[in-house]
Write a protein that holds these residues in place. Structure first.
Motif, PDB file in Angstrom:
ATOM      1  N   ALA A 106       0.838  -1.199   0.000  1.00 53.72           N
ATOM      2  CA  ALA A 106       0.000   0.000   0.000  1.00 53.72           C
ATOM      3  C   ALA A 106       0.874   1.250   0.000  1.00 53.72           C
ATOM      4  N   LYS A 107       0.305   2.341  -0.513  1.00 54.17           N
ATOM      5  CA  LYS A 107       1.028   3.603  -0.579  1.00 54.17           C
ATOM      6  C   LYS A 107       0.205   4.701   0.088  1.00 54.17           C
ATOM      7  N   PRO A 108       0.839   5.550   0.888  1.00 54.94           N
ATOM      8  CA  PRO A 108       0.094   6.650   1.514  1.00 54.94           C
ATOM      9  C   PRO A 108      -0.196   7.763   0.512  1.00 54.94           C
ATOM     10  N   THR A 109      -1.369   8.340   0.589  1.00 54.47           N
ATOM     11  CA  THR A 109      -1.704   9.517  -0.211  1.00 54.47           C
ATOM     12  C   THR A 109      -1.230  10.762   0.542  1.00 54.47           C
ATOM     13  N   PRO A 110      -1.294  11.936  -0.066  1.00 53.20           N
ATOM     14  CA  PRO A 110      -0.913  13.160   0.649  1.00 53.20           C
ATOM     15  C   PRO A 110      -1.965  13.635   1.650  1.00 53.20           C
ATOM     16  N   PHE A 111      -3.069  12.888   1.766  1.00 51.83           N
ATOM     17  CA  PHE A 111      -4.214  13.405   2.493  1.00 51.83           C
ATOM     18  C   PHE A 111      -4.433  12.739   3.853  1.00 51.83           C
ATOM     19  N   LEU A 112      -4.847  13.556   4.787  1.00 47.95           N
ATOM     20  CA  LEU A 112      -5.219  13.102   6.120  1.00 47.95           C
ATOM     21  C   LEU A 112      -6.741  13.046   6.201  1.00 47.95           C
ATOM     22  N   ALA A 113      -7.276  12.057   6.875  1.00 48.35           N
ATOM     23  CA  ALA A 113      -8.711  11.950   7.128  1.00 48.35           C
ATOM     24  C   ALA A 113      -8.955  12.126   8.621  1.00 48.35           C
ATOM     25  N   GLY A 144     -28.898   9.328  16.669  1.00 45.52           N
ATOM     26  CA  GLY A 144     -28.586  10.067  17.884  1.00 45.52           C
ATOM     27  C   GLY A 144     -27.529  11.140  17.720  1.00 45.52           C
ATOM     28  N   GLY A 145     -27.221  11.534  16.492  1.00 41.47           N
ATOM     29  CA  GLY A 145     -26.195  12.562  16.334  1.00 41.47           C
ATOM     30  C   GLY A 145     -25.865  12.849  14.887  1.00 41.47           C
ATOM     31  N   SER A 146     -24.649  13.317  14.672  1.00 48.65           N
ATOM     32  CA  SER A 146     -24.176  13.667  13.334  1.00 48.65           C
ATOM     33  C   SER A 146     -22.850  12.962  13.062  1.00 48.65           C
ATOM     34  N   ASN A 147     -22.712  12.456  11.856  1.00 42.58           N
ATOM     35  CA  ASN A 147     -21.456  11.888  11.390  1.00 42.58           C
ATOM     36  C   ASN A 147     -20.742  12.946  10.551  1.00 42.58           C
ATOM     37  N   TRP A 148     -19.460  13.160  10.814  1.00 41.07           N
ATOM     38  CA  TRP A 148     -18.722  14.170  10.061  1.00 41.07           C
ATOM     39  C   TRP A 148     -17.356  13.634   9.653  1.00 41.07           C
ATOM     40  N   TYR A 149     -16.788  14.236   8.621  1.00 38.26           N
ATOM     41  CA  TYR A 149     -15.447  13.857   8.192  1.00 38.26           C
ATOM     42  C   TYR A 149     -14.810  15.040   7.469  1.00 38.26           C
ATOM     43  N   ALA A 150     -13.507  15.088   7.528  1.00 36.92           N
ATOM     44  CA  ALA A 150     -12.741  16.144   6.872  1.00 36.92           C
ATOM     45  C   ALA A 150     -11.503  15.522   6.247  1.00 36.92           C
ATOM     46  N   SER A 151     -11.040  16.109   5.161  1.00 35.48           N
ATOM     47  CA  SER A 151      -9.826  15.625   4.513  1.00 35.48           C
ATOM     48  C   SER A 151      -9.065  16.799   3.922  1.00 35.48           C
ATOM     49  N   ASP A 159       2.297   7.006  10.034  1.00 31.37           N
ATOM     50  CA  ASP A 159       1.901   6.188  11.178  1.00 31.37           C
ATOM     51  C   ASP A 159       0.902   6.943  12.060  1.00 31.37           C
ATOM     52  N   ARG A 160       0.842   6.608  13.308  1.00 29.46           N
ATOM     53  CA  ARG A 160      -0.167   7.142  14.224  1.00 29.46           C
ATOM     54  C   ARG A 160      -0.173   8.668  14.258  1.00 29.46           C
ATOM     55  N   VAL A 161      -1.381   9.236  14.191  1.00 23.15           N
ATOM     56  CA  VAL A 161      -1.576  10.686  14.226  1.00 23.15           C
ATOM     57  C   VAL A 161      -2.283  11.043  15.531  1.00 23.15           C
ATOM     58  N   ASP A 162      -1.836  12.070  16.210  1.00 24.70           N
ATOM     59  CA  ASP A 162      -2.468  12.514  17.446  1.00 24.70           C
ATOM     60  C   ASP A 162      -3.831  13.128  17.128  1.00 24.70           C
ATOM     61  N   HIS A 189     -14.690  15.584  19.849  1.00 28.38           N
ATOM     62  CA  HIS A 189     -13.846  15.197  20.987  1.00 28.38           C
ATOM     63  C   HIS A 189     -12.929  14.055  20.557  1.00 28.38           C
ATOM     64  N   PRO A 190     -11.705  14.016  21.035  1.00 30.55           N
ATOM     65  CA  PRO A 190     -10.777  12.950  20.628  1.00 30.55           C
ATOM     66  C   PRO A 190     -11.304  11.535  20.873  1.00 30.55           C
ATOM     67  N   GLU A 191     -12.108  11.345  21.918  1.00 27.70           N
ATOM     68  CA  GLU A 191     -12.592   9.998  22.238  1.00 27.70           C
ATOM     69  C   GLU A 191     -13.613   9.491  21.226  1.00 27.70           C
ATOM     70  N   THR A 192     -14.242  10.391  20.474  1.00 32.93           N
ATOM     71  CA  THR A 192     -15.225   9.985  19.470  1.00 32.93           C
ATOM     72  C   THR A 192     -14.785  10.404  18.071  1.00 32.93           C
ATOM     73  N   SER A 193     -13.478  10.520  17.874  1.00 34.35           N
ATOM     74  CA  SER A 193     -12.931  10.929  16.581  1.00 34.35           C
ATOM     75  C   SER A 193     -11.742  10.039  16.208  1.00 34.35           C
ATOM     76  N   LEU A 194     -11.425  10.047  14.930  1.00 33.06           N
ATOM     77  CA  LEU A 194     -10.264   9.340  14.406  1.00 33.06           C
ATOM     78  C   LEU A 194      -9.481  10.277  13.488  1.00 33.06           C
ATOM     79  N   ALA A 195      -8.186  10.079  13.425  1.00 28.03           N
ATOM     80  CA  ALA A 195      -7.349  10.830  12.487  1.00 28.03           C
ATOM     81  C   ALA A 195      -6.304   9.882  11.933  1.00 28.03           C
ATOM     82  N   GLN A 196      -6.216   9.776  10.623  1.00 28.90           N
ATOM     83  CA  GLN A 196      -5.282   8.841  10.023  1.00 28.90           C
ATOM     84  C   GLN A 196      -4.971   9.228   8.586  1.00 28.90           C
TER      85      GLN A 196
END
Length: 309
Positions: A106-113, A144-151, A159-162, A189-196
């Protein structure tokens, strides 16, 4: 924590369609929007159902028959003979690496999600994707809420992103977007979010070699711009299972390749192309003008269709 479109026939075949409907959110309409929230191209959906990935995985797990024996542990080296080995181990698949070689890495793209869920349901005029200059933001209802995403482009990873740091950067980056986007990021909030980092796989001509077969991201990891990654993984699994129940293994794998390789590889390319358009920088004004014109044509077509009824 991302929305996936549910393929009704496949889920129904597992006996969990009712449960998915109960835990999913109906998405009736949305729009491709400028950062301000102004719609460029409005879209209407009929029977489109979204469910969070953790919830979907939980429901899929309930569909596993009690007679199935589960063994959890590391397998190294991988088996090279005997029973079928299914590589369902994601974009950085060990199975793909061992059987398809280093060129399949696999190859990483320039983009963060960056993505997550927050309390509160978005209003219809807020639902959709907001396309800026080299960045996008998506917002849709969830149970019960909203789903969101950004890129957006980022040097973080691969590797791991804070997550907390990624949220702070996102709040700053989308500070000039509509109040709906800013409100969602303020609640994130970090507990209900992901960054990769977003990764993709190179093209494969076949998904099986001997008694080894790949499904999902291990076979065709794609950018998330068409929302088809998880959907196609589900179809892979249902297709492979049905074929193995109906045919000897060699014929089943040949049929699986025939049914799944071309479609998923085309989707992989289409998703990458859509990502390039969505995350365009220099061509953003032309892109937005074209979508605005397309939106006007769609609106006129809908008006004529409504008048003729």
């Amino acid at each position: 924590m991302e929305k996936v479109n549910i393929i009704g026939g496949g889920i129904a075949g597992l006996g969990i369609l009712g449960a998915v409907r109960n835990r999913g959110a109906i998405i009736k309409a949305g729009a491709l929007r400028r950062p301000s929230g102004e719609p460029l191209l409005s879209m209407e959906g009929e029977g489109l159902l979204g469910v969070s990935r953790p919830e979907l995985l939980r429901l899929l797990d309930t569909a596993v028959h009690a007679s199935v024996r589960r063994v959890v542990g590391r397998v190294d080296p991988l088996p090279d003979a005997g029973a079928l080995t299914v590589g369902a181990d994601g974009v950085n698949s060990v199975v793909r690496r061992d059987y398809w070689g280093k060129r399949s890495a696999a190859k990483p793209t320039p983009f963060l999600a960056v993505r997550g869920v927050v309390p509160g349901t978005p209003a219809p005029p807020e639902v959709g994707e907001y396309w800026g200059r080299g960045e996008i933001f998506g917002l849709a209802p969830a149970v019960g809420g909203s789903n969101w995403y950004a890129s957006f482009r980022s040097e973080w990873g691969p590797d791991r992103v804070d997550v907390a740091e990624a949220l702070e950067v996102s709040r700053s980056r989308y500070a000039n977007y509509s109040p709906a986007v800013q409100n969602v990021l303020a609640l994130a909030h970090p507990e209900t979010s992901l960054a990769q980092r977003i990764w993709t796989t190179p093209p494969l001509a076949t998904y099986s070699r001997g008694n080894v077969v790949l499904v999902g991201d291990a076979a065709h990891a794609m950018t998330p711009n068409l929302g088809r990654g998880a959907c196609e993984a589900l179809i892979d699994a249902m297709t492979l299972g049905s074929l193995l129940n109906e045919h000897p293994m060699d014929k089943a794998l040949a049929a699986y390749n025939k049914k799944r390789v071309m479609r998923t590889q085309l989707l992989r390319l289409a998703s990458s192309t859509m990502g390039s358009v969505a995350l365009a920088r220099g061509a953003q004004p032309l892109r937005d003008a074209l979508f605005k014109q397309a939106g006007k044509r769609v609106a006129r077509t809908r008006e004529r269709a409504g008048t003729s009824k």
